[in-house]
Scaffold this active site. Structure first.
Site, PDB file in Angstrom:
ATOM      1  N   ASP A 276       6.923 -17.211  -5.849  1.00  0.00           N
ATOM      2  CA  ASP A 276       6.336 -16.825  -4.559  1.00  0.00           C
ATOM      3  C   ASP A 276       4.924 -16.272  -4.752  1.00  0.00           C
ATOM      4  OD1 ASP A 276       7.235 -14.541  -5.879  1.00  0.00           O
ATOM      5  OD2 ASP A 276       8.336 -13.718  -4.175  1.00  0.00           O
TER       6      ASP A 276
ATOM      7  N   ASP B   9       1.227 -12.017  -9.815  1.00  0.00           N
ATOM      8  CA  ASP B   9       0.492 -10.755  -9.700  1.00  0.00           C
ATOM      9  C   ASP B   9      -0.102 -10.416 -11.072  1.00  0.00           C
ATOM     10  OD1 ASP B   9      -0.123  -8.323  -8.162  1.00  0.00           O
ATOM     11  OD2 ASP B   9       1.400  -7.337  -9.328  1.00  0.00           O
TER      12      ASP B   9
ATOM     13  N   LYS C 254      -2.768 -13.506  -7.222  1.00  0.00           N
ATOM     14  CA  LYS C 254      -3.706 -12.371  -7.194  1.00  0.00           C
ATOM     15  C   LYS C 254      -4.563 -12.419  -8.462  1.00  0.00           C
ATOM     16  CE  LYS C 254      -0.671  -9.133  -4.633  1.00  0.00           C
ATOM     17  NZ  LYS C 254       0.213  -7.957  -4.714  1.00  0.00           N
TER      18      LYS C 254
ATOM     19  N   PHE D  13      -0.791  -5.720  -0.973  1.00  0.00           N
ATOM     20  CA  PHE D  13       0.639  -6.010  -0.986  1.00  0.00           C
ATOM     21  C   PHE D  13       0.986  -6.813   0.271  1.00  0.00           C
ATOM     22  CE2 PHE D  13       5.177  -5.110  -0.493  1.00  0.00           C
ATOM     23  CZ  PHE D  13       5.621  -5.323  -1.787  1.00  0.00           C
TER      24      PHE D  13
HETATM   25  P1  IMP Z   1       4.114 -10.294 -11.858  1.00  0.00           P
HETATM   26  O1  IMP Z   1       5.156 -10.445 -12.904  1.00  0.00           O
HETATM   27  O2  IMP Z   1       3.337  -9.015 -12.011  1.00  0.00           O
HETATM   28  O3  IMP Z   1       3.189 -11.493 -11.772  1.00  0.00           O
HETATM   29  O4  IMP Z   1       4.845 -10.124 -10.481  1.00  0.00           O
HETATM   30  C1  IMP Z   1       5.510 -11.170  -9.873  1.00  0.00           C
HETATM   31  C2  IMP Z   1       6.564 -10.666  -8.920  1.00  0.00           C
HETATM   32  O5  IMP Z   1       6.163  -9.422  -8.342  1.00  0.00           O
HETATM   33  C3  IMP Z   1       6.732 -11.613  -7.756  1.00  0.00           C
HETATM   34  O6  IMP Z   1       7.713 -12.575  -8.023  1.00  0.00           O
HETATM   35  C4  IMP Z   1       7.156 -10.674  -6.646  1.00  0.00           C
HETATM   36  O7  IMP Z   1       8.554 -10.499  -6.655  1.00  0.00           O
HETATM   37  C5  IMP Z   1       6.511  -9.360  -6.979  1.00  0.00           C
HETATM   38  N1  IMP Z   1       5.276  -9.112  -6.208  1.00  0.00           N
HETATM   39  C6  IMP Z   1       4.007  -9.029  -6.670  1.00  0.00           C
HETATM   40  N2  IMP Z   1       3.133  -8.779  -5.685  1.00  0.00           N
HETATM   41  C7  IMP Z   1       3.876  -8.712  -4.554  1.00  0.00           C
HETATM   42  C8  IMP Z   1       3.529  -8.506  -3.171  1.00  0.00           C
HETATM   43  O8  IMP Z   1       2.362  -8.340  -2.767  1.00  0.00           O
HETATM   44  N3  IMP Z   1       4.575  -8.511  -2.292  1.00  0.00           N
HETATM   45  C9  IMP Z   1       5.865  -8.694  -2.655  1.00  0.00           C
HETATM   46  N4  IMP Z   1       6.214  -8.909  -3.935  1.00  0.00           N
HETATM   47  C10 IMP Z   1       5.228  -8.908  -4.876  1.00  0.00           C
END
Ligand code: IMP
Length: 181
Positions: free
Chosen positions: A105, A108, A136, A158
């Site tokens: 989805d 980040d 992001k 967010f």
């Molecule tokens: P990462 O491992 O830091 O890339 O984070 C990925 C996961 O963080 C995604 O699959 C989401 O579940 C969650 N996530 C990151 N940013 C958001 C946001 O803005 N809204 C909701 N979930 C987020």
């Protein structure tokens, strides 16, 4: 403009269903071209990616012969990352010698994709690429997690809706909403 209040935060509609549909079409078009002569295996990251994945796989060119499977990982509680990835639902499909496309989805920090890619490569996947509805770029900490197919880029805010949750809620919204300070 539509807005939603959740746990004391105010969210405003940012991507409408029509804009999301355009982004999905563009990603599906790219994947259809790149996997024309392959049989991709889509690894859908639960829970958040199920909405995007359902739209994306149906927007692919009908000539694409593909399979789908699911994995569930957890790294997020509330609005902060914990930095620790847990495999809650492990992969139930053989990925050896497969061209894998992870469907997320949102990317980040990239920790989830970084760890998933290593996991899938370790299981013998021929190739591993990533398709994500949102990215992001300013928050990316793992260069190898830079997604190959992106619906829309977003800065550090967010967001909720279209599969994205706040502590498990609001995934069902048909648009993507941004938090307002
Ligand atoms: P990462 O491992 O830091 O890339 O984070 C990925 C996961 O963080 C995604 O699959 C989401 O579940 C969650 N996530 C990151 N940013 C958001 C946001 O803005 N809204 C909701 N979930 C987020």
């Amino acid at each position: 403009m539509r807005s939603i209040d959740e746990q004391g935060y105010h969210f405003e509609e940012w991507l409408t269903p029509e804009q999301i549909a355009k982004d999905v079409q563009q990603v599906a078009h790219q994947i259809s071209a790149d996997y024309k002569d392959k049989e991709p295996l889509f690894v859908i990251v639960l829970n958040g990616a199920f909405v995007f994945a359902a739209d994306l796989i149906r927007a692919l060119d009908p000539s694409i012969r593909c399979e789908e499977t699911f994995i569930r990982v957890s790294s997020y509680y509330g609005m902060q990352t914990t930095g620790q990835l847990q495999f809650i639902v492990p992969l139930q499909q053989v990925v050896e010698n497969r061209d894998v496309v992870i469907i997320e989805d949102i990317v980040d920090t990239g920790l989830t994709i970084h760890q998933l890619k290593a996991h899938l490569r370790g299981l013998g996947a021929t190739s591993v690429k990533t398709a994500t509805m949102l990215f992001k770029p300013e928050k990316l900490e793992y260069e190898d997690a830079r997604p190959d197919y992106v619906g829309h880029e977003i800065s550090e805010e967010f967001v909720i809706g279209y599969g994205l949750d706040f502590d498990g809620f609001r995934r069902n919204l048909d648009a993507i909403y941004k938090v307002k300070e």
